[in-house]
Design a protein around this motif. Structure first.
Motif, PDB file in Angstrom:
ATOM      1  N   MET A 101       0.846  -1.211   0.000  1.00 27.33           N
ATOM      2  CA  MET A 101       0.000   0.000   0.000  1.00 27.33           C
ATOM      3  C   MET A 101       0.877   1.256   0.000  1.00 27.33           C
ATOM      4  N   PHE A 102       1.962   1.186   0.765  1.00 32.71           N
ATOM      5  CA  PHE A 102       2.876   2.331   0.834  1.00 32.71           C
ATOM      6  C   PHE A 102       3.460   2.601  -0.557  1.00 32.71           C
ATOM      7  N   SER A 103       3.846   1.523  -1.243  1.00 34.76           N
ATOM      8  CA  SER A 103       4.496   1.707  -2.544  1.00 34.76           C
ATOM      9  C   SER A 103       3.522   2.210  -3.611  1.00 34.76           C
ATOM     10  N   MET A 104       2.223   1.983  -3.399  1.00 37.78           N
ATOM     11  CA  MET A 104       1.225   2.447  -4.386  1.00 37.78           C
ATOM     12  C   MET A 104       1.217   3.970  -4.509  1.00 37.78           C
ATOM     13  N   ILE A 105       1.759   4.627  -3.490  1.00 35.96           N
ATOM     14  CA  ILE A 105       1.810   6.094  -3.521  1.00 35.96           C
ATOM     15  C   ILE A 105       2.567   6.580  -4.757  1.00 35.96           C
ATOM     16  N   ALA A 106       3.564   5.790  -5.201  1.00 36.00           N
ATOM     17  CA  ALA A 106       4.355   6.205  -6.371  1.00 36.00           C
ATOM     18  C   ALA A 106       3.451   6.459  -7.577  1.00 36.00           C
ATOM     19  N   PHE A 107       2.468   5.569  -7.791  1.00 29.83           N
ATOM     20  CA  PHE A 107       1.541   5.750  -8.922  1.00 29.83           C
ATOM     21  C   PHE A 107       0.683   7.001  -8.704  1.00 29.83           C
ATOM     22  N   PHE A 108       0.215   7.156  -7.475  1.00 25.98           N
ATOM     23  CA  PHE A 108      -0.690   8.257  -7.172  1.00 25.98           C
ATOM     24  C   PHE A 108       0.026   9.598  -7.267  1.00 25.98           C
ATOM     25  N   ILE A 109       1.297   9.617  -6.874  1.00 26.18           N
ATOM     26  CA  ILE A 109       2.088  10.857  -6.973  1.00 26.18           C
ATOM     27  C   ILE A 109       2.172  11.290  -8.429  1.00 26.18           C
TER      28      ILE A 109
END
Lengths: 273, 205, 207
Positions: free
Chosen positions: C111-119
């Motif tokens: 979930m933490f790594s999904m931030i990369a897509f959202f950024i």
């Protein structure tokens, strides 16, 4: 019998040495707030708060959700019950819950902290009760998800897609999940208002949300939304504190440049006296 | 990690990543399991870290019976499920909130004073550029602080110009923060990709 | 009594912390350590309210056969089985850790790594908004990103310097302004609760 282990002689026989200026700071800032509350209570004029677009948008967002027949989502972040951002979140939630109750709009509140959830549940229930719509209150919409930061984020993202709130209001202390919540809301086309004092997360809110409350603005939110003179008085007290801070910084900077030794002494005095 | 653990972790990871395509039954299932397990972990950690050692060691073994009081105060929260005495649940909540308020009032002055005194900027630097930067830092920070005035009219004292400079200072600060965070987030994603491709599928060596 | 007592307790608890921090004799007695422990015990004792809320909501889902009720079954089984395992075996037991390491740890990281897509998607949206502020923010972010990767100096050796300047001067000044403002704001926020002007935590609004 208690034997005192005294680290240093107390100031005036009672105050902990080295913290006098801290205590004075607390007293002065609290006094500013208190004096302004007294003035407001006495009916003396209290200056208005400047227009803050993010706060103006709260009522509009709830109105839009009502028109669309879709819910409002409110998340208070992952700060605990003792976090000042959570205090600010409650002031917002109180206002939002009242409006949602008045308009009979569904309000979904998701929480990471079980104690914050407990308070939110009572606050929202009470708001529906005061609005004369106790039957519209749905306890299933005030949800504790989990204490895990990203377990909570997974739950909120899923909820957003399934229940598609038209307004997404994120006020409180947010960490890395801020980006997930804000983009999750943007993807479903929700009108988004967010605010936090976590400076690292602010840029993500600014990038993904329609309105962002920067840092301190969330603390003024409750007063702004309620329009209560007493509460607005506390914001005036805040501004007095800001003016004093300005003056101290200008004096400190002037001393640092014109009389370096006195500047250093002034700095040490503030920090260690 | 054992092979079974790697498979569970990998399938869960894929299900969670599938949200990027759209919300779907696999995501929903893992989301629910994830919430259930982590919510349980909170209870277990509270039990193992506080309830059990304090009750078993401090109260029962060492005879510190005064510690029964906080247990009783905490238990009052469960009166919220009763209709007649649910107001008692407010007691532990008000104590905890008050404690937080006290912490805010008592402990914030020191970091606040540190921020204020750090702004006693000495302008003179080794070069003209450093001096200019020092002056700029001071002006920008003061303007940024001025931006937050809530009840002082911006039409007075030229405050509108100062607060506009302050607003832009803050926007630049947030932009810089955004840019500097991106790299860290991408390396997290690469870490998960490495797990899937190396630990699970064995494609990477 | 029902309203006044909690208000009184809030104010008293706040005053207590202030006294412990600033009064010499309280400090010498290490009062704060005692009440900090009490606070932790109180919070821990309340831990089941979260699990009860999850059980009530998902129990209703199952009872009414709401859409996706089988996910609610999975959640409740995971919740209570894992609680039982943890209480019976402790959180340090190998079986408990086995489950934790296979699920919670990697899934949190995912979930933490999904931030990369959202950024990335948020950055695109920021650039689309054609306001001066969004443009400034986007440009600054782009320069800092470039300054952090090997490509930056290849384009121009001024980019790393510009990145350092942006981080040290406007970023430092802006964040200092925000932080000072936050501290000023927290005093007012805390005072509003200590004085009973905001009573949301007691289930009612401003008075």
């Amino acid at each position: 019998m208690v034997v005192f282990q005294l680290a240093a002689d107390p100031v005036l026989g009672i105050l902990y040495a080295g913290r006098t200026m801290q205590l004075l700071t607390m007293i002065i800032f609290s006094a500013f707030v208190y004096v302004m509350i007294r003035r407001a209570r006495a009916g003396l004029p209290v200056p208005a708060i400047r227009k803050i677009p993010g706060l103006e948008a709260v009522d509009e967002a709830i109105g839009r959700a009502t028109e669309m027949g879709r819910p409002v989502h409110f998340a208070p972040g992952i700060g605990g019950i003792t976090n000042a951002d959570t205090f600010a979140a409650w002031a917002f939630l109180g206002h939002i819950a009242k409006l949602c109750a008045r308009y009979d709009t569904r309000l979904i509140n998701t929480n990471r902290d079980y104690l914050v959830h407990t308070i939110n549940e009572e606050l929202i229930r009470q708001s529906y009760l005061e609005a004369g719509r106790p039957d519209s209150y749905n306890p299933d919409d005030v949800r504790y998800l989990t204490g895990s930061q990203f377990g909570y984020a997974a739950g909120v993202l899923g909820m957003m897609q399934r229940e598609r709130p038209a307004a997404n209001i994120l006020i409180g202390y947010f960490f890395a999940e801020s980006m997930l919540f804000a983009e999750g809301g943007a993807n479903i086309g929700a009108i988004q208002i967010a605010g936090t004092t976590n400076t690292v997360q602010l840029p993500f809110f600014l990038a993904a949300c329609d309105y962002t409350l920067l840092g301190e603005e969330i603390y003024a939110g409750g007063a702004y939304l309620s329009k209560e003179p007493n509460l607005i008085g506390t914001v005036v007290g805040q501004d007095w504190g800001r003016i004093l801070t300005f003056v101290v910084m200008v004096i400190g900077c002037a001393l640092a440049n014109l009389a370096a030794a006195q500047g250093t002494a002034f700095k040490n005095y503030l920090l260690t006296k | 990690m054992s092979t079974t653990q790697i498979w569970i972790a990998a399938l869960g990871t894929l299900a969670l990543f599938s949200f990027l395509w759209k919300e779907n039954p696999a995501y929903r299932f893992v989301e629910h399991i994830f919430i259930g397990l982590t919510a349980a972990h909170v209870v277990v950690m509270n039990y193992d870290s506080y309830i059990k050692p304090v009750w078993r060691d401090s109260v029962m073994r060492d005879g510190k019976y005064v510690l029964i009081i906080p247990f009783l105060i905490g238990l009052l929260i469960y009166t919220r499920y009763s209709k007649s005495i649910n107001w008692l649940a407010r007691i532990p909540m008000s104590l905890l909130v008050g404690y937080g308020v006290g912490y805010t009032l008592a402990f914030n002055p020191l970091p606040f004073l540190r921020q204020v005194t750090d702004n006693f900027v000495k302008f003179q630097g080794k070069t003209a550029t450093i001096t200019a930067n020092n002056v700029l830092f001071f002006v920008m920070s003061m303007a940024g602080l001025a931006y937050f005035f809530f009840t002082v009219s911006r039409e007075k004292y030229g405050l509108q110009y100062i607060s506009t400079l302050g607003r832009y200072t803050i926007v630049i600060a947030l932009g810089a923060s955004y840019g500097s965070t991106v790299q860290g987030r991408i390396s997290l994603l690469l870490g998960r990709m490495q797990f899937l491709l190396k630990d699970w599928l064995g494609v990477l060596q | 009594m029902r309203k006044q007592l909690p208000l009184l307790l809030t104010g008293t608890a706040a005053l207590w912390v202030v006294l412990c921090q600033y009064i010499h004799q309280f400090n010498a007695l290490k009062m704060m350590g005692t009440t900090d422990q009490w606070q932790q015990i109180i919070v821990a004792t309340m831990t089941l309210v979260g699990a009860v809320n999850l059980t009530r909501i998902h129990g209703t889902n199952i009872q009414r056969r709401r859409s996706g009720y089988y996910n609610s079954i999975a959640l409740l089984v995971a919740l209570w089985a894992y609680i039982a395992m943890g209480i019976y075996l402790t959180n340090k037991h190998v079986t408990y850790r086995w489950v934790y390491d296979a699920t919670c740890v990697p899934w949190e990281a995912t979930m933490f790594s999904m931030i990369a897509f959202f950024i990335a998607s948020a950055a695109v949206r920021t650039f689309r908004i054609r306001t001066a502020e969004a443009a400034v923010m986007g440009l600054v972010a782009a320069f800092v990103m470039l300054g952090n990767v090997p490509l930056g100096p290849v384009i121009s050796d001024k980019i790393p310097q510009l990145k350092d300047w942006l981080m040290n001067i406007p970023n430092g000044a802006g964040f200092r302004a925000i932080r000072i403002g936050i501290y000023i704001g927290t005093f007012a926020a805390a005072m509003r609760i200590a004085l009973g002007l905001e009573r949301a935590h007691l289930g009612s609004g401003a008075q």
